[in-house]
Design a protein around this motif. Structure first.
Motif, PDB file in Angstrom:
ATOM      1  N   TYR A   7     -10.161   1.076  -1.848  1.00 54.85           N
ATOM      2  CA  TYR A   7      -9.641  -0.032  -2.653  1.00 54.85           C
ATOM      3  C   TYR A   7      -9.290  -1.211  -1.744  1.00 54.85           C
ATOM      4  CZ  TYR A   7      -8.749   3.227  -6.581  1.00 54.85           C
ATOM      5  OH  TYR A   7      -8.864   4.136  -7.596  1.00 54.85           O
ATOM      6  N   ALA A   8      -9.693  -2.388  -2.150  1.00 53.42           N
ATOM      7  CA  ALA A   8      -9.285  -3.623  -1.483  1.00 53.42           C
ATOM      8  C   ALA A   8      -8.388  -4.379  -2.453  1.00 53.42           C
ATOM      9  CB  ALA A   8     -10.499  -4.462  -1.110  1.00 53.42           C
ATOM     10  N   PHE A   9      -7.234  -4.811  -1.965  1.00 56.25           N
ATOM     11  CA  PHE A   9      -6.259  -5.536  -2.788  1.00 56.25           C
ATOM     12  C   PHE A   9      -6.315  -7.028  -2.487  1.00 56.25           C
ATOM     13  CE2 PHE A   9      -2.880  -1.867  -2.827  1.00 56.25           C
ATOM     14  CZ  PHE A   9      -3.637  -1.166  -3.731  1.00 56.25           C
ATOM     15  N   ASP A  10      -6.219  -7.836  -3.523  1.00 54.32           N
ATOM     16  CA  ASP A  10      -5.878  -9.247  -3.389  1.00 54.32           C
ATOM     17  C   ASP A  10      -4.436  -9.345  -3.861  1.00 54.32           C
ATOM     18  OD1 ASP A  10      -8.468  -9.825  -2.623  1.00 54.32           O
ATOM     19  OD2 ASP A  10      -9.069 -10.595  -4.578  1.00 54.32           O
ATOM     20  N   VAL A  11      -3.634 -10.121  -3.138  1.00 49.07           N
ATOM     21  CA  VAL A  11      -2.201 -10.186  -3.417  1.00 49.07           C
ATOM     22  C   VAL A  11      -1.771 -11.645  -3.545  1.00 49.07           C
ATOM     23  CG1 VAL A  11       0.103  -9.640  -2.511  1.00 49.07           C
ATOM     24  CG2 VAL A  11      -1.791  -8.039  -2.154  1.00 49.07           C
ATOM     25  N   ARG A  24      -7.134  -5.866   6.142  1.00 49.83           N
ATOM     26  CA  ARG A  24      -5.759  -5.678   5.683  1.00 49.83           C
ATOM     27  C   ARG A  24      -5.539  -4.224   5.309  1.00 49.83           C
ATOM     28  NH1 ARG A  24      -5.794  -9.966   1.006  1.00 49.83           N
ATOM     29  NH2 ARG A  24      -7.829 -10.603   1.685  1.00 49.83           N
ATOM     30  N   ALA A  25      -4.277  -3.848   5.197  1.00 51.84           N
ATOM     31  CA  ALA A  25      -3.978  -2.486   4.753  1.00 51.84           C
ATOM     32  C   ALA A  25      -4.531  -2.298   3.349  1.00 51.84           C
ATOM     33  CB  ALA A  25      -2.469  -2.246   4.750  1.00 51.84           C
ATOM     34  N   GLY A  26      -5.095  -1.117   3.123  1.00 50.15           N
ATOM     35  CA  GLY A  26      -5.631  -0.799   1.806  1.00 50.15           C
ATOM     36  C   GLY A  26      -5.642   0.696   1.598  1.00 50.15           C
ATOM     37  N   PRO A  27      -5.603   1.118   0.360  1.00 46.95           N
ATOM     38  CA  PRO A  27      -5.635   2.550   0.078  1.00 46.95           C
ATOM     39  C   PRO A  27      -7.060   3.104   0.113  1.00 46.95           C
ATOM     40  CG  PRO A  27      -5.115   1.308  -1.911  1.00 46.95           C
ATOM     41  CD  PRO A  27      -5.322   0.326  -0.816  1.00 46.95           C
ATOM     42  N   VAL A  28      -7.179   4.250   0.750  1.00 47.39           N
ATOM     43  CA  VAL A  28      -8.426   4.996   0.779  1.00 47.39           C
ATOM     44  C   VAL A  28      -8.130   6.316   0.080  1.00 47.39           C
ATOM     45  CG1 VAL A  28     -10.118   6.130   2.273  1.00 47.39           C
ATOM     46  CG2 VAL A  28      -9.241   3.857   2.865  1.00 47.39           C
ATOM     47  N   ILE A  29      -8.910   6.634  -0.940  1.00 44.14           N
ATOM     48  CA  ILE A  29      -8.657   7.788  -1.781  1.00 44.14           C
ATOM     49  C   ILE A  29      -9.564   8.937  -1.356  1.00 44.14           C
ATOM     50  CG2 ILE A  29      -8.407   8.575  -4.168  1.00 44.14           C
ATOM     51  CD1 ILE A  29      -6.848   5.908  -3.399  1.00 44.14           C
ATOM     52  N   VAL A  38       0.841  -1.200   0.000  1.00 42.87           N
ATOM     53  CA  VAL A  38       0.000   0.000   0.000  1.00 42.87           C
ATOM     54  C   VAL A  38       0.879   1.254   0.000  1.00 42.87           C
ATOM     55  CG1 VAL A  38      -1.723   1.329   1.286  1.00 42.87           C
ATOM     56  CG2 VAL A  38      -1.989  -1.135   1.021  1.00 42.87           C
ATOM     57  N   ARG A  39       1.952   1.256   0.794  1.00 42.05           N
ATOM     58  CA  ARG A  39       2.864   2.413   0.802  1.00 42.05           C
ATOM     59  C   ARG A  39       3.510   2.606  -0.564  1.00 42.05           C
ATOM     60  NH1 ARG A  39       3.647   0.536   5.981  1.00 42.05           N
ATOM     61  NH2 ARG A  39       5.407  -0.752   5.362  1.00 42.05           N
ATOM     62  N   ASP A  40       3.940   1.500  -1.188  1.00 41.42           N
ATOM     63  CA  ASP A  40       4.538   1.592  -2.526  1.00 41.42           C
ATOM     64  C   ASP A  40       3.513   2.082  -3.550  1.00 41.42           C
ATOM     65  OD1 ASP A  40       6.918   0.683  -1.441  1.00 41.42           O
ATOM     66  OD2 ASP A  40       6.686  -1.370  -2.200  1.00 41.42           O
ATOM     67  N   THR A  79      -3.040  -8.673  -7.423  1.00 41.62           N
ATOM     68  CA  THR A  79      -3.706  -9.438  -8.477  1.00 41.62           C
ATOM     69  C   THR A  79      -5.105  -8.908  -8.786  1.00 41.62           C
ATOM     70  OG1 THR A  79      -4.546 -11.027  -6.862  1.00 41.62           O
ATOM     71  CG2 THR A  79      -2.447 -11.554  -7.955  1.00 41.62           C
ATOM     72  N   ARG A  80      -5.685  -8.218  -7.803  1.00 40.32           N
ATOM     73  CA  ARG A  80      -7.034  -7.688  -8.000  1.00 40.32           C
ATOM     74  C   ARG A  80      -7.222  -6.450  -7.137  1.00 40.32           C
ATOM     75  NH1 ARG A  80     -12.760 -10.785  -6.880  1.00 40.32           N
ATOM     76  NH2 ARG A  80     -14.046  -9.145  -7.743  1.00 40.32           N
ATOM     77  N   ILE A  81      -7.851  -5.447  -7.724  1.00 40.02           N
ATOM     78  CA  ILE A  81      -8.252  -4.265  -6.978  1.00 40.02           C
ATOM     79  C   ILE A  81      -9.760  -4.148  -7.120  1.00 40.02           C
ATOM     80  CG2 ILE A  81      -8.104  -1.756  -6.738  1.00 40.02           C
ATOM     81  CD1 ILE A  81      -5.337  -1.908  -8.072  1.00 40.02           C
TER      82      ILE A  81
END
Length: 133
Positions: free
Chosen positions: A106-110, A91-96, A20-22, A116-118
């Motif tokens: 945004y929720a990430f699958d990794v 999990r950590a995720g970006p909030v815009i 998320v930071r990257d 792999t999925r947003i």
């Protein structure tokens, strides 16, 4: 549904937070190559605008296509967008945010250290508690 909840196992949580930071750094720099590097080649982006706000109408496939879409969003936003790290689905995720208002979560699958999925939620009805919290 995307929810706020506590993190999972520490190792996975730390890795997710680093991604998320990257992601935030690449978004802020509008660095397409860095975003592509964070996304799996076959990644998928989907968005839920609820028919209320603009959102991608169809899934966006592929890391490069997603990176270009996200960079275009950042460029077109008058006043700019701010990416914050929050807990999304445990999990950590970006909030815009745009001008202090949450406009997307945004929720990430990794897998294999890449996104792999947003899944993006843009529907303001679903984002009310994010802005309030």
């Amino acid at each position: 549904m995307i929810s706020q909840s506590p993190s999972g196992p520490p190792r996975r949580a730390a890795h997710q937070a680093a991604l998320v930071r990257d992601f935030k750094q690449a978004w802020d720099a509008q660095d397409i190559n860095a975003l592509v590097g964070l996304l799996a080649p076959g990644a998928t982006f989907t968005a839920d605008g609820g028919g209320v706000v603009a959102a991608a109408l169809h899934p966006i496939e592929g890391g490069e296509g997603i990176a270009r879409y996200l960079t275009d969003l950042a460029v077109r936003a008058i006043g700019g967008l701010t990416v914050r790290e929050r807990t999304v689905n445990g999990r950590a995720g970006p909030v815009i945010e745009h001008e202090g208002i949450v406009v997307a979560v945004y929720a990430f699958d990794v897998a294999d250290d890449r996104i792999t999925r947003i899944r993006a939620v843009r529907n303001p009805e679903k984002l009310r508690r994010w802005t309030a919290g």
